[in-house]
Design a protein around this motif. Structure first.
Motif, short mmCIF file in Angstrom:
data_model
loop_
_atom_site.label_atom_id
_atom_site.label_comp_id
_atom_site.label_asym_id
_atom_site.label_seq_id
_atom_site.Cartn_x
_atom_site.Cartn_y
_atom_site.Cartn_z
N SER A 25 0.83 -1.20 0.00
CA SER A 25 0.00 0.00 0.00
C SER A 25 0.87 1.26 0.00
O SER A 25 1.68 1.47 0.90
N MET B 274 -11.51 -3.83 -0.60
CA MET B 274 -11.74 -3.25 -1.93
C MET B 274 -12.41 -4.23 -2.88
O MET B 274 -13.31 -3.87 -3.65
N ARG C 68 -8.57 -1.72 6.56
CA ARG C 68 -9.90 -2.14 6.10
C ARG C 68 -10.17 -1.62 4.68
O ARG C 68 -10.77 -2.33 3.86
N HIS C 69 -9.76 -0.42 4.40
CA HIS C 69 -9.93 0.15 3.07
C HIS C 69 -9.23 -0.73 2.02
O HIS C 69 -9.81 -1.05 0.97
N GLU C 70 -8.01 -1.12 2.30
CA GLU C 70 -7.24 -1.90 1.33
C GLU C 70 -7.76 -3.33 1.20
O GLU C 70 -7.81 -3.89 0.10
N ALA D 37 -15.31 -0.38 1.88
CA ALA D 37 -13.94 0.09 1.69
C ALA D 37 -13.92 1.60 1.51
O ALA D 37 -13.06 2.29 2.07
N ARG D 38 -14.86 2.13 0.76
CA ARG D 38 -14.91 3.59 0.56
C ARG D 38 -15.23 4.31 1.87
O ARG D 38 -14.69 5.39 2.15
N CYS E 201 -8.30 1.91 9.70
CA CYS E 201 -9.15 2.32 8.59
C CYS E 201 -8.47 2.04 7.25
O CYS E 201 -9.12 1.60 6.29
N LEU E 202 -7.17 2.29 7.18
CA LEU E 202 -6.45 2.01 5.94
C LEU E 202 -6.40 0.51 5.67
O LEU E 202 -6.61 0.07 4.52
N TYR F 42 -14.44 3.32 4.89
CA TYR F 42 -13.22 3.34 5.69
C TYR F 42 -12.21 4.33 5.11
O TYR F 42 -11.44 4.95 5.86
N GLY F 43 -12.21 4.50 3.80
CA GLY F 43 -11.33 5.49 3.19
C GLY F 43 -11.68 6.91 3.65
O GLY F 43 -10.80 7.72 3.92
N ARG F 44 -12.98 7.20 3.74
CA ARG F 44 -13.40 8.52 4.22
C ARG F 44 -13.04 8.70 5.69
O ARG F 44 -12.60 9.79 6.11
#
Length: 305
Positions: free
Chosen positions: A158, A278, A273-275, A285-286, A270-271, A288-290
């Motif tokens: 990442s 996806m 989970r975002h990764e 995922a989005r 959060c990162l 968690y990105g926010r």
């Protein structure tokens, strides 16, 4: 899930679990689905119930494993202290999934202010009666930094992880001290406080564990956690009111010293989970990105002070 739990099968199941006599006037309606469970609300004259159906395989999580039995155990203890709703049932649904039901007198209004929230979590933090079977969670500045390191190490490709590592607080910024562990909620925010006819109560105990009460203060002021619960982050004035109203100012002082470590660990989560979501759950995922963006923005503001 092998079988979708329908409203009609759930209602029939609840009739075997709850001591209600007036089912003709009962009203069951679905609530928004969360990442690890589905919710319904059941209203009967004078009383309300929330039903949680837990999704399988949510226990495998590097920071917030979903533990249905742990939530049931917490409710059984905390309801006696007017800190949570009453546990009404914990059983296996017709679909083979864990279902938990809690109940409370129906409220006249749903407003919760930050001072009331501070008093509620302060009473919980002062509780000496231990819960049964709770997990041990990262506690204190150094442990949470180490857990954040481990989550970033699990996503070595990442590019965002490399950027987040640059924001990592220094280990020597806070003196390492032993932590006196107690039960902490771990997802404490306005989204996990329920208005009832008997006052405010804490819900969502599936992530709780033995840790440091500082984490619950961090959760309440975390813009990332608020975002995940569909809430607006606290404004500065509301945060100040909450900290001033928290009953143990010594804990608030430790929060002020250590908060950046907790925020950084939550950003790493959060990162992660975002990764990792996806390909399997892009909407989550989005989200968690926010939440990650909110936590990073907060850390940059704290660094600029």
């Amino acid at each position: 899930m092998k079988e979708q739990l329908s409203d009609s099968s759930l209602l029939g199941f609840l009739e075997t679990q709850l001591p209600e006599a007036d089912w003709d006037n009962a009203r069951l309606r679905p609530l928004p689905v969360a990442y690890t469970c589905r919710f319904w609300r059941l209203d009967v004259p004078g009383r309300s119930y929330v039903i949680k159906e837990f999704f399988p395989e949510a226990e495998d999580n590097p920071l917030f494993p979903t533990l249905p039995r742990q939530e049931a155990d917490a409710l059984a203890v905390l309801s006696r202290h007017q800190l949570s709703p009453e546990l009404e049932a914990f059983a296996v649904s017709p679909a083979g999934t864990p279902v938990l039901v809690y109940g409370y007198p129906s409220p006249e209004h749903n407003e919760i202010d930050v001072s009331e929230a501070a008093a509620l979590i302060g009473r919980f933090a002062a509780l000496k009666e231990p819960g049964q079977g709770h997990q041990t969670v990262p506690a204190g500045y150094h442990e949470v930094l180490s857990r954040g390191d481990a989550m970033l190490a699990a996503i070595p490709q990442s590019r965002k992880a490399a950027n987040l590592k640059r924001l990592r607080p220094q280990d020597n910024a806070v003196e390492q001290k032993p932590v006196e562990r107690s039960l902490v909620h771990r997802s404490f925010c306005l989204g996990t406080i329920l208005a009832t006819g008997e006052g405010a109560r804490l819900i969502d105990w599936q992530f709780a564990g033995l840790g440091d009460p500082v984490e619950d203060i961090v959760g309440f002021v975390s813009p990332g956690l608020a975002t995940l619960y569909g809430l607006h982050p606290l404004v500065a004035h509301a945060e100040d009111m909450f900290l001033q109203a928290y009953p143990v100012q010594q804990t608030v002082q430790r929060f002020l010293e250590e908060r950046v470590g907790y925020h950084w660990c939550f950003a790493a989560y959060c990162l992660f989970r975002h990764e990792t979501l996806m390909t399997s759950n892009a909407p989550a995922a989005r989200a968690y990105g926010r939440a990650l963006e909110e936590e990073v923005d907060l850390m940059l503001r704290l660094r600029a002070r």
